[in-house]
Design a protein around this motif. Structure first.
Motif, PDB file in Angstrom:
ATOM      1  N   ASN A  90     -75.060 -16.727  23.469  1.00  0.00           N
ATOM      2  CA  ASN A  90     -75.031 -15.562  24.345  1.00  0.00           C
ATOM      3  C   ASN A  90     -74.191 -15.787  25.600  1.00  0.00           C
ATOM      4  O   ASN A  90     -73.514 -14.869  26.072  1.00  0.00           O
ATOM      5  CB  ASN A  90     -76.469 -15.198  24.735  1.00  0.00           C
ATOM      6  N   THR A  91     -74.218 -17.012  26.133  1.00  0.00           N
ATOM      7  CA  THR A  91     -73.559 -17.291  27.422  1.00  0.00           C
ATOM      8  C   THR A  91     -72.263 -18.086  27.301  1.00  0.00           C
ATOM      9  O   THR A  91     -71.474 -18.125  28.256  1.00  0.00           O
ATOM     10  CB  THR A  91     -74.501 -18.081  28.347  1.00  0.00           C
ATOM     11  N   GLY A  92     -72.062 -18.753  26.164  1.00  0.00           N
ATOM     12  CA  GLY A  92     -70.893 -19.620  26.029  1.00  0.00           C
ATOM     13  C   GLY A  92     -71.029 -20.922  26.794  1.00  0.00           C
ATOM     14  O   GLY A  92     -70.026 -21.549  27.159  1.00  0.00           O
ATOM     15  N   ILE A  93     -72.273 -21.372  27.025  1.00  0.00           N
ATOM     16  CA  ILE A  93     -72.515 -22.642  27.721  1.00  0.00           C
ATOM     17  C   ILE A  93     -73.251 -23.594  26.789  1.00  0.00           C
ATOM     18  O   ILE A  93     -74.251 -23.220  26.169  1.00  0.00           O
ATOM     19  CB  ILE A  93     -73.337 -22.435  29.007  1.00  0.00           C
ATOM     20  N   VAL A  94     -72.755 -24.820  26.693  1.00  0.00           N
ATOM     21  CA  VAL A  94     -73.367 -25.848  25.860  1.00  0.00           C
ATOM     22  C   VAL A  94     -74.120 -26.832  26.746  1.00  0.00           C
ATOM     23  O   VAL A  94     -73.526 -27.442  27.644  1.00  0.00           O
ATOM     24  CB  VAL A  94     -72.306 -26.609  25.038  1.00  0.00           C
ATOM     25  N   PRO A  95     -75.434 -27.014  26.547  1.00  0.00           N
ATOM     26  CA  PRO A  95     -76.180 -28.011  27.321  1.00  0.00           C
ATOM     27  C   PRO A  95     -75.689 -29.419  27.011  1.00  0.00           C
ATOM     28  O   PRO A  95     -75.138 -29.662  25.928  1.00  0.00           O
ATOM     29  CB  PRO A  95     -77.625 -27.821  26.857  1.00  0.00           C
ATOM     30  N   PRO A  96     -75.914 -30.354  27.908  1.00  0.00           N
ATOM     31  CA  PRO A  96     -75.455 -31.722  27.672  1.00  0.00           C
ATOM     32  C   PRO A  96     -76.400 -32.522  26.787  1.00  0.00           C
ATOM     33  O   PRO A  96     -77.547 -32.128  26.560  1.00  0.00           O
ATOM     34  CB  PRO A  96     -75.429 -32.320  29.075  1.00  0.00           C
ATOM     35  N   THR A  97     -75.904 -33.635  26.294  1.00  0.00           N
ATOM     36  CA  THR A  97     -76.735 -34.708  25.761  1.00  0.00           C
ATOM     37  C   THR A  97     -76.821 -35.740  26.868  1.00  0.00           C
ATOM     38  O   THR A  97     -75.789 -36.252  27.321  1.00  0.00           O
ATOM     39  CB  THR A  97     -76.087 -35.351  24.518  1.00  0.00           C
ATOM     40  N   ILE A  98     -78.022 -36.032  27.347  1.00  0.00           N
ATOM     41  CA  ILE A  98     -78.146 -37.002  28.438  1.00  0.00           C
ATOM     42  C   ILE A  98     -78.590 -38.359  27.896  1.00  0.00           C
ATOM     43  O   ILE A  98     -78.975 -38.491  26.735  1.00  0.00           O
ATOM     44  CB  ILE A  98     -79.101 -36.512  29.549  1.00  0.00           C
ATOM     45  N   ASN A  99     -78.515 -39.371  28.742  1.00  0.00           N
ATOM     46  CA  ASN A  99     -79.001 -40.736  28.501  1.00  0.00           C
ATOM     47  C   ASN A  99     -78.131 -41.560  27.561  1.00  0.00           C
ATOM     48  O   ASN A  99     -78.280 -42.783  27.496  1.00  0.00           O
ATOM     49  CB  ASN A  99     -80.431 -40.726  27.941  1.00  0.00           C
ATOM     50  N   THR A 100     -77.235 -40.937  26.821  1.00  0.00           N
ATOM     51  CA  THR A 100     -76.397 -41.661  25.856  1.00  0.00           C
ATOM     52  C   THR A 100     -75.184 -42.231  26.581  1.00  0.00           C
ATOM     53  O   THR A 100     -74.333 -41.487  27.060  1.00  0.00           O
ATOM     54  CB  THR A 100     -75.953 -40.732  24.719  1.00  0.00           C
ATOM     55  N   THR A 101     -75.118 -43.549  26.670  1.00  0.00           N
ATOM     56  CA  THR A 101     -74.038 -44.212  27.414  1.00  0.00           C
ATOM     57  C   THR A 101     -73.141 -45.069  26.521  1.00  0.00           C
ATOM     58  O   THR A 101     -71.974 -45.265  26.826  1.00  0.00           O
ATOM     59  CB  THR A 101     -74.616 -45.096  28.536  1.00  0.00           C
ATOM     60  N   GLU A 102     -73.703 -45.581  25.420  1.00  0.00           N
ATOM     61  CA  GLU A 102     -72.919 -46.380  24.478  1.00  0.00           C
ATOM     62  C   GLU A 102     -73.072 -45.768  23.088  1.00  0.00           C
ATOM     63  O   GLU A 102     -74.081 -45.993  22.423  1.00  0.00           O
ATOM     64  CB  GLU A 102     -73.398 -47.830  24.466  1.00  0.00           C
ATOM     65  N   ILE A 103     -72.085 -45.009  22.667  1.00  0.00           N
ATOM     66  CA  ILE A 103     -72.187 -44.314  21.382  1.00  0.00           C
ATOM     67  C   ILE A 103     -72.212 -45.304  20.223  1.00  0.00           C
ATOM     68  O   ILE A 103     -71.448 -46.278  20.204  1.00  0.00           O
ATOM     69  CB  ILE A 103     -71.009 -43.331  21.209  1.00  0.00           C
ATOM     70  N   ASP A 104     -73.111 -45.058  19.297  1.00  0.00           N
ATOM     71  CA  ASP A 104     -73.219 -45.887  18.100  1.00  0.00           C
ATOM     72  C   ASP A 104     -71.836 -46.044  17.456  1.00  0.00           C
ATOM     73  O   ASP A 104     -71.117 -45.061  17.250  1.00  0.00           O
ATOM     74  CB  ASP A 104     -74.187 -45.219  17.125  1.00  0.00           C
ATOM     75  N   GLU A 105     -71.497 -47.256  17.137  1.00  0.00           N
ATOM     76  CA  GLU A 105     -70.161 -47.547  16.597  1.00  0.00           C
ATOM     77  C   GLU A 105     -69.915 -46.911  15.237  1.00  0.00           C
ATOM     78  O   GLU A 105     -68.767 -46.827  14.778  1.00  0.00           O
ATOM     79  CB  GLU A 105     -69.945 -49.069  16.499  1.00  0.00           C
ATOM     80  N   ASN A 106     -70.976 -46.442  14.578  1.00  0.00           N
ATOM     81  CA  ASN A 106     -70.827 -45.789  13.275  1.00  0.00           C
ATOM     82  C   ASN A 106     -70.507 -44.302  13.383  1.00  0.00           C
ATOM     83  O   ASN A 106     -70.332 -43.635  12.370  1.00  0.00           O
ATOM     84  CB  ASN A 106     -72.116 -45.960  12.460  1.00  0.00           C
ATOM     85  N   ILE A 107     -70.430 -43.790  14.604  1.00  0.00           N
ATOM     86  CA  ILE A 107     -70.135 -42.376  14.815  1.00  0.00           C
ATOM     87  C   ILE A 107     -68.640 -42.211  15.083  1.00  0.00           C
ATOM     88  O   ILE A 107     -68.088 -42.886  15.959  1.00  0.00           O
ATOM     89  CB  ILE A 107     -70.962 -41.821  15.991  1.00  0.00           C
ATOM     90  N   PRO A 108     -67.961 -41.333  14.343  1.00  0.00           N
ATOM     91  CA  PRO A 108     -66.507 -41.168  14.512  1.00  0.00           C
ATOM     92  C   PRO A 108     -66.126 -40.773  15.937  1.00  0.00           C
ATOM     93  O   PRO A 108     -66.833 -39.989  16.591  1.00  0.00           O
ATOM     94  CB  PRO A 108     -66.169 -40.033  13.531  1.00  0.00           C
ATOM     95  N   ASN A 109     -65.018 -41.280  16.411  1.00  0.00           N
ATOM     96  CA  ASN A 109     -64.568 -41.030  17.781  1.00  0.00           C
ATOM     97  C   ASN A 109     -64.272 -39.564  18.057  1.00  0.00           C
ATOM     98  O   ASN A 109     -64.418 -39.097  19.193  1.00  0.00           O
ATOM     99  CB  ASN A 109     -63.307 -41.860  18.079  1.00  0.00           C
ATOM    100  N   GLU A 110     -63.851 -38.824  17.023  1.00  0.00           N
ATOM    101  CA  GLU A 110     -63.451 -37.432  17.259  1.00  0.00           C
ATOM    102  C   GLU A 110     -64.632 -36.489  17.446  1.00  0.00           C
ATOM    103  O   GLU A 110     -64.459 -35.320  17.812  1.00  0.00           O
ATOM    104  CB  GLU A 110     -62.557 -36.916  16.123  1.00  0.00           C
ATOM    105  N   ILE A 111     -65.857 -36.963  17.194  1.00  0.00           N
ATOM    106  CA  ILE A 111     -67.029 -36.108  17.357  1.00  0.00           C
ATOM    107  C   ILE A 111     -67.372 -35.953  18.833  1.00  0.00           C
ATOM    108  O   ILE A 111     -67.521 -36.942  19.558  1.00  0.00           O
ATOM    109  CB  ILE A 111     -68.236 -36.651  16.574  1.00  0.00           C
TER     110      ILE A 111
END
Length: 416
Positions: A358-379
């Motif tokens: 409705n607003t075009g605003i995406v809430p954040p993901t907080i607390n995540t500082t070191e992304i799991d190495e198995n997650i693709p960089n482009e995500i």
């Protein structure tokens, strides 16, 4: 087939006791985690949760009514009252035979069950059970209570599929309305699982975070150092309505419901399939039912509980299904703030997804500082702060113990 829309929202969550507060704190990245205040948690490995702050049932119910309702029912009635008011529903002017309730809870009156059984055993099996014991603990008691409170005589039931429960409630409400079997359905879910038995049980499964020293940042979806979910409590209610009914009433419309996919992992009673097969099938069937190509989805509200296997299996399913537009897709994980409301989580996440559309605003993901190495960089995991994005179509995922998978698809509503 009838078109289906969302015309009212109500929420009570660990980061806000109404929809406005919830949405504001979600966008500002507020953590709902705190030390457990409801009982002495020092004997447990996990001593924190996402409680609703400063909750007093007498702020919402008279004393006699409050005694008859388990906490999960109280939360559901509170969010429902807000949603009905938000939708400006005047039941005296509507056909209540065509207004239903499909409302979920994963475990129902767990707090009541625990207290009554403990009191009974402490009395050397001599005390009398509360006469409201059974009505307070049954999961469908809340859907029945909503129907009774407002005199609604349409379809009434309670899907119970663990953490997928309330998303499936919304999907089923959508199905009934598009088939012309109802005009309006009050849908959502509620959970009040912060009890000694619940904490002890999840600890024994090694499912919850034990990061007691840094509890405010313990829910960290997709982080390489995540160590389990943080349990939360609360409820969310959505008014699901046919477009014809909404237009006739002159109702405001938050978003259009396009479809929902449901499937089973058929793998393990608690663990998700390592390759996310059930998640993939739910999302793929939801897209197919909605007649939407993967490239058209702009935003995904991920289930993302902050568990080692669960987060990665969902990412693998997303990576496979959305391979052609992975770098354009935005993903966020609101459980980093609210914790995991089990059977109520799909409802509050459907609300936030609806508001994002409705607003075009995406809430954040907080607390995540070191992304799991198995997650693709482009995500794009929407780390740290809210962002703006044109969202025409969004998807909200929910997966539950037992292998239950559900994916809800919403569209930005544009008046013809």
């Amino acid at each position: 087939m009838k078109r289906v829309v969302i015309t009212g929202l109500g929420a009570i969550t660990p980061i806000g006791k109404n929809t406005k507060e919830y949405w504001k704190n979600l966008l500002n990245g507020v953590s709902g985690a705190n030390k457990i205040t409801r009982f002495d948690a020092s004997k447990f490995k996990t001593q924190f949760a996402c409680e609703i702050k400063n909750y007093n049932p007498l702020d919402f119910f008279d004393r006699k009514e409050a005694r008859k309702l388990d906490r999960f029912s109280q939360y559901g009635l509170i969010s429902t009252k807000e949603a009905i008011k938000d939708a400006k529903l005047d039941f005296s002017k509507l056909n209540v035979n065509r207004i239903g309730v499909i409302f979920s809870s994963g475990i129902g009156g767990f707090e009541t069950f625990e207290k009554e059984v403990i009191d009974f055993t402490k009395s050397n099996f001599q005390s009398r059970f509360n006469p409201f014991f059974i009505p307070k603990i049954i999961s469908n008691g809340l859907s029945g209570q909503i129907s009774i409170n407002y005199g609604l005589r349409g379809i009434n039931y309670c899907p119970v599929t663990a953490c997928a429960s309330s998303t499936q409630s919304i999907i089923q409400a959508f199905n009934y309305i598009r088939l012309g079997k109802a005009d309006i359905i009050i849908s959502g879910g509620s959970e009040a699982p912060i009890t000694e038995a619940s904490i002890g049980g999840f600890n024994s499964m090694k499912a919850m975070s034990t990061n007691n020293e840094n509890y405010s940042s313990a829910s960290k979806p997709f982080d390489r150092n995540r160590d389990g979910f943080v349990v939360g409590e609360g409820a969310g209610t959505l008014i699901i309505e046919s477009l014809d009914s909404a237009i006739k009433r002159g109702a405001k419309i938050y978003a259009e419901v396009m479809g929902g996919g449901e499937s089973s992992d058929a793998y393990h009673i608690t663990g998700t399939h390592p390759e996310g097969l059930g998640a993939y099938l739910a999302m793929e069937s939801g897209l197919r039912e909605s007649n939407i190509a993967p490239e058209e989805i702009n935003y995904i509200n991920a289930h993302a509980t902050s568990t080692g296997l669960g987060d990665l299996s969902e990412i693998k399913a997303i990576e496979k299904l959305f391979a052609s537009n992975l770098d354009k897709l935005q993903i966020s994980a609101s459980k980093s703030m609210t914790g995991h409301l089990l059977g109520g989580t799909g409802a509050i996440e459907a609300i936030s997804t609806c508001l994002s559309v409705n607003t075009g605003i995406v809430p954040p993901t907080i607390n995540t500082t070191e992304i799991d190495e198995n997650i693709p960089n482009e995500i794009n995991l929407s780390l740290g702060k809210k962002s703006t994005k044109e969202i025409n179509y969004a998807l909200s995922n929910s997966f539950g113990f037992g292998g239950h998978c559900a994916a809800l698809i919403l569209k930005k509503y544009i008046r013809d």
